[in-house]
Design an enzyme around this catalytic site. Structure first.
Site, mmCIF file in Angstrom:
data_model
loop_
_atom_site.group_PDB
_atom_site.id
_atom_site.type_symbol
_atom_site.label_atom_id
_atom_site.label_comp_id
_atom_site.label_asym_id
_atom_site.label_seq_id
_atom_site.Cartn_x
_atom_site.Cartn_y
_atom_site.Cartn_z
ATOM 1 N N GLU A 160 10.193 -17.713 -12.042
ATOM 2 C CA GLU A 160 10.926 -17.506 -13.165
ATOM 3 C C GLU A 160 12.050 -18.438 -13.692
ATOM 4 O O GLU A 160 13.158 -18.119 -14.407
ATOM 5 C CB GLU A 160 11.416 -16.144 -12.992
ATOM 6 C CG GLU A 160 10.091 -14.857 -13.240
ATOM 7 C CD GLU A 160 10.538 -13.469 -13.046
ATOM 8 O OE1 GLU A 160 11.449 -13.266 -12.173
ATOM 9 O OE2 GLU A 160 9.393 -12.847 -13.413
ATOM 10 N N LYS A 161 11.976 -19.559 -13.100
ATOM 11 C CA LYS A 161 13.142 -20.448 -13.259
ATOM 12 C C LYS A 161 13.248 -21.002 -14.564
ATOM 13 O O LYS A 161 14.300 -21.225 -15.175
ATOM 14 C CB LYS A 161 13.007 -21.425 -12.442
ATOM 15 C CG LYS A 161 12.055 -22.704 -12.488
ATOM 16 C CD LYS A 161 12.036 -23.660 -11.417
ATOM 17 C CE LYS A 161 10.953 -24.560 -11.409
ATOM 18 N NZ LYS A 161 10.711 -25.052 -9.972
ATOM 19 N N PHE A 162 12.194 -20.837 -15.410
ATOM 20 C CA PHE A 162 12.332 -21.124 -17.052
ATOM 21 C C PHE A 162 12.327 -19.946 -17.582
ATOM 22 O O PHE A 162 12.365 -20.262 -19.038
ATOM 23 C CB PHE A 162 11.434 -22.239 -17.347
ATOM 24 C CG PHE A 162 11.440 -23.630 -16.783
ATOM 25 C CD1 PHE A 162 12.617 -24.248 -16.844
ATOM 26 C CD2 PHE A 162 10.246 -23.816 -15.818
ATOM 27 C CE1 PHE A 162 12.709 -25.396 -15.904
ATOM 28 C CE2 PHE A 162 10.555 -25.062 -15.184
ATOM 29 C CZ PHE A 162 11.679 -25.873 -15.341
ATOM 30 N N GLU A 169 8.719 -1.780 -11.897
ATOM 31 C CA GLU A 169 7.226 -1.890 -12.406
ATOM 32 C C GLU A 169 5.987 -1.410 -11.431
ATOM 33 O O GLU A 169 5.295 -2.233 -11.372
ATOM 34 C CB GLU A 169 7.093 -3.225 -12.952
ATOM 35 C CG GLU A 169 8.050 -3.683 -14.166
ATOM 36 C CD GLU A 169 7.709 -4.861 -14.704
ATOM 37 O OE1 GLU A 169 7.026 -5.717 -14.317
ATOM 38 O OE2 GLU A 169 8.079 -4.921 -15.945
ATOM 39 N N GLU A 229 14.667 -3.822 -19.734
ATOM 40 C CA GLU A 229 14.400 -5.327 -19.555
ATOM 41 C C GLU A 229 13.812 -5.912 -21.132
ATOM 42 O O GLU A 229 12.721 -5.223 -21.510
ATOM 43 C CB GLU A 229 13.267 -5.737 -18.754
ATOM 44 C CG GLU A 229 13.727 -5.598 -17.246
ATOM 45 C CD GLU A 229 12.599 -5.941 -16.292
ATOM 46 O OE1 GLU A 229 11.835 -6.779 -16.530
ATOM 47 O OE2 GLU A 229 12.553 -5.626 -14.916
ATOM 48 N N CYS A 253 -6.072 4.827 1.805
ATOM 49 C CA CYS A 253 -6.199 5.201 0.654
ATOM 50 C C CYS A 253 -7.472 5.824 0.215
ATOM 51 O O CYS A 253 -7.610 6.615 -0.653
ATOM 52 C CB CYS A 253 -5.969 3.794 -0.160
ATOM 53 S SG CYS A 253 -4.208 3.382 -0.309
ATOM 54 N N CYS A 280 0.786 -1.018 0.035
ATOM 55 C CA CYS A 280 -0.035 -0.020 0.021
ATOM 56 C C CYS A 280 0.924 1.521 0.031
ATOM 57 O O CYS A 280 1.722 1.491 0.869
ATOM 58 C CB CYS A 280 -0.889 0.058 1.256
ATOM 59 S SG CYS A 280 -1.543 1.516 1.458
HETATM 60 C C1 GLA Z 1 8.987 -8.054 -15.260
HETATM 61 C C2 GLA Z 1 9.925 -7.780 -13.835
HETATM 62 C C3 GLA Z 1 11.073 -8.341 -13.650
HETATM 63 C C4 GLA Z 1 10.744 -9.943 -14.302
HETATM 64 C C5 GLA Z 1 10.111 -10.214 -15.847
HETATM 65 C C6 GLA Z 1 9.985 -11.285 -16.373
HETATM 66 O O1 GLA Z 1 9.477 -7.047 -16.418
HETATM 67 O O2 GLA Z 1 10.324 -6.603 -13.889
HETATM 68 O O3 GLA Z 1 11.547 -8.520 -12.558
HETATM 69 O O4 GLA Z 1 9.701 -10.462 -13.410
HETATM 70 O O5 GLA Z 1 9.096 -9.102 -15.654
HETATM 71 O O6 GLA Z 1 9.632 -11.229 -17.551
HETATM 72 ZN ZN ZN Z 2 -3.911 1.502 1.083
#
Ligand code: GLA
Ligand code: ZN
Length: 669
Positions: free
Chosen positions: A350-352, A152, A302, A162, A117
């Site tokens: 995200e291991k793959f 992100e 990214e 809020c 939050c």
């Molecule tokens: C996002 C996040 C990353 C990762 C990628 C995977 O862009 O910022 O930490 O999780 O996705 O695609």
């Molecule tokens: Zn909140």
């Protein structure tokens, strides 16, 4: 230059050494492989809060110091993240209000990430503390390239704090309850309120409040972003950014841009069969937007060097596709391309996910070899750093129109509404003609452009209509589509008819009486320049009020009435497209309009399957990027002698693009 005094195209990625502290030798190996991959920049610490502050006020910086030192020794730069994206378990336990509350009023538990939050005092304070600690420690480290603020940002919270902030936001915006009630058309369903506290954030039955809620969510995050920057700025003046997510639907990224020293973006196309041209156009749109936001090069922070594991079809990139994707970013204004992530972790969701270094830990994989070869070639492009784009055509992409239209109970669900796809398709038709493009919102200055395109600019913000008129009178060509100018900033329909009420009707020289929502079985066409083009989803019934008809409907009871109109005004003209068509019409229509408006392609005489982009460097040379959208080789004749700088080649009048490949040519006049 994105990083001060660092005259390189940035290449590297998210690096999570803190996942490997218990695996001896891995970090040594990483630094060897980084050299082999020609990487120069990494983002660190993004999800490291609990590795940096293991319990409240007990900091462990040793591992990060080590990474900084290694980078300094090897000439690499770091974007140091503030770790707010992922809060430690101890924080949620001690400050439970750091967890968000959902629409049903239920407080979330700790876990996952990017789910705090933004109003929680405990969370805000702990973020401020850890950011200050990091800034104090690394501000003057030679390896510090800049600040990667959070990760992100997004999301909404319905906690009491809020809610109160939302009510304050509304009070500030409307001043009085009377104004609020009027803006909300609140006699409808008896929704007048007598106290601000009665406003329900998640009540989507009032279109104005729904719109305000999205505005508010952006404002709350921007405020938090500023708070994070301020903490860092107490010690460091290195450039700051936060990684955006392209066209992410619920945030107005135009509001983030002014806080950034450079824009960065996370971009994950998948290049599925048959979708290359649309996908390439759609990523170019976001790149152009990110260049336009601050009018200077941005960073693709990214991308995936393999394929994201969450893609519906995690197809391996075909030869050429990886380089083409990277060069699409550079050609459209990026000064760096980075990956998520450097090394694949051994567990969790995200291991793959594709990474430069796989679980084998070697430099032998297809992905590693592609990255290394690309990185090596990048070193030939240092002259590109800072090179400009000078587009004279702009497409307006204004989140508020998307929200307002999406919110309206009109004309089918989002499957049919397709606001974002419409913007992409108009951009795409222009891009197909190889012109340089800007992507702006309706609050930017229009005077740099010759041609301005408004795909479904449903909501007119105050003053926009006047500025559009000015643009046309001064000689601009303006194109608007169906569903332009239906509502004002409160999502209230214009009195006096569309587009845009009396003043808008006067500008466009038409009255848009109503829209016809077409079924898949409906047959409608546009007749333009003697050809018929299919119409889908929407057709508006237009009446001429000073404009001329440029195309008519071909079918049904309104056959023969105007479908495309044009009005000359001052030194310019205004075109209105009353119906949704396929790409064929848009490609033809914009082809002819660009000629008329005097907009030149960046290169002429290209094969159909090839697209081009251009950047102009301060030494007077132009860099031309060529992209092959097909799986077959494409020979390209150049209009002048250029150097194939990407392949280390000689000056030439002809280059051959490999299947799905791309190249960079340098032209020195
Ligand atoms: C996002 C996040 C990353 C990762 C990628 C995977 O862009 O910022 O930490 O999780 O996705 O695609
Ligand atoms: Zn909140």
């Amino acid at each position: 230059m994105i990083i001060r005094n660092f005259n390189h195209i940035l290449h590297g990625g998210d690096y999570n050494p803190d996942q490997w502290l218990h695996t001896p030798g891995t970090i040594d190996r990483d630094f060897e492989l980084m050299e082999k991959a020609h990487c120069n920049t990494f983002s660190v610490g993004i999800f490291s809060w609990s590795q940096l502050e293991v319990e409240p006020d007990r900091f462990e910086f040793g591992w990060l110091d080590d990474i900084f030192e290694r980078c300094e020794k090897t000439g690499k730069k770091l974007f140091l993240a503030t770790p707010s994206a992922s809060k430690p378990a101890w924080l949620a336990q001690r400050w439970p209000d750091s967890c968000r509350v959902d629409r049903a009023g239920v407080r979330d538990r700790w876990g996952a990430r990017q789910n705090s939050c933004f109003s929680s005092p405990g969370y805000r304070e702990r973020v401020r503390i850890v950011n200050r600690k990091l800034a104090e420690r690394y501000a003057h480290h030679p390896a510090l390239g800049g600040w990667h603020i959070s990760n992100e940002y997004h999301g909404e919270c319905g906690c009491e704090l809020c809610r109160h902030r939302f009510h304050d936001f509304l009070r500030k915006r409307y001043g009085t309850l009377e104004n609020f009630n009027q803006a909300n058309w609140s006699a409808f369903w008896g929704h007048a309120i007598t106290d601000w506290s009665q406003v329900e954030p998640f009540d989507y039955s009032t279109d104005a409040t729904a719109l305000d809620w999205w505005r508010f969510c952006t404002e709350v995050i921007v405020d938090f972003f500023q708070m994070e920057i301020d903490a860092v700025r107490e010690f460091s003046d290195a450039p700051v950014t936060t990684n955006l997510m392209g066209l992410f639907p619920t945030l107005d990224y135009w509001k983030f841009a002014p806080l950034c020293d450079f824009i960065s973006d996370d971009c994950y196309p998948t290049w599925l069969d048959g979708d290359t041209e649309r996908e390439a156009a759609s990523v170019s749109l976001r790149h152009d937007m990110h260049y336009t936001m601050l009018g200077k090069p941005f960073l693709m922070m990214e991308s995936c060097p393999g394929i994201p594991n969450y893609a519906r079809y995690p197809k391996l990139r075909r030869p050429g596709e990886f380089e083409r994707e990277m060069l699409l970013a550079l050609g459209h204004g990026a000064d760096g391309t980075m990956y998520f992530q450097w090394r694949k972790g051994r567990n969790n969701c995200e291991k793959f996910h594709g990474a430069v270094v796989g679980h084998d830990g070697t430099d032998q994989t297809l992905t590693f070899r592609r990255v290394a070869s690309y990185g090596e070639k990048l070193e030939r492009l240092s002259g590109l750093v800072g090179a400009e784009k000078k587009p004279v055509t702009a497409v307006i992409y204004d989140w508020e129109s998307n929200w307002a239209f999406g919110q309206c109970n009109a004309a089918g669900g989002n499957q049919v509404k397709q606001w974002e796809a419409t913007a992409i398709n108009h951009y795409r038709a222009l891009w197909n003609h190889n012109i340089d493009l800007a992507v702006i919102d309706s609050e930017q200055d229009f005077s740099h452009y010759k041609l301005l395109v408004l795909p479904m600019l449903f909501l007119f913000k105050p003053g926009v209509l006047e500025r559009l008129r000015d643009f046309v009178e001064q000689g601009g060509t303006l194109v608007a589509t169906y569903f332009t100018g239906y509502v004002d900033e409160n999502n209230n329909c214009f009195s006096g008819g569309n587009p845009g009420g009396a003043a808008g009707r006067e500008l466009f020289g038409i009255w848009n009486e109503d829209f016809d929502g077409l079924q898949p079985t409906s047959r409608q066409t546009i007749v333009w320049n003697g050809r018929r083009y299919p119409v889908e989803d929407y057709a508006e019934l237009l009446h001429l009020e000073g404009a001329e008809s440029e195309a008519t409907y071909g079918d049904d009871f309104y056959a023969g009435t105007p479908a495309v109109t044009r009005r000359k005004l001052g030194k310019g003209c205004v075109v209105y497209l009353g119906a949704r068509t396929g790409m064929e019409f848009l490609n033809d229509f914009y082809g002819s309009l660009l000629k008329e408006a005097g907009v030149e392609p960046v290169l002429t005489g290209l094969p159909d399957a090839v697209r081009a982009a251009r950047r102009s460097a301060s030494d007077g040379s132009d860099y031309y990027f060529l992209y092959n959208l097909t799986g077959t080789e494409q020979p390209v004749n150049l209009p002048a002698t250029m150097t194939d700088i990407w392949n280390g080649g000689e000056a030439t009048r002809c280059v051959t693009l490999p299947p799905n490949g791309a190249t960079v040519l340098q032209f020195k006049p």
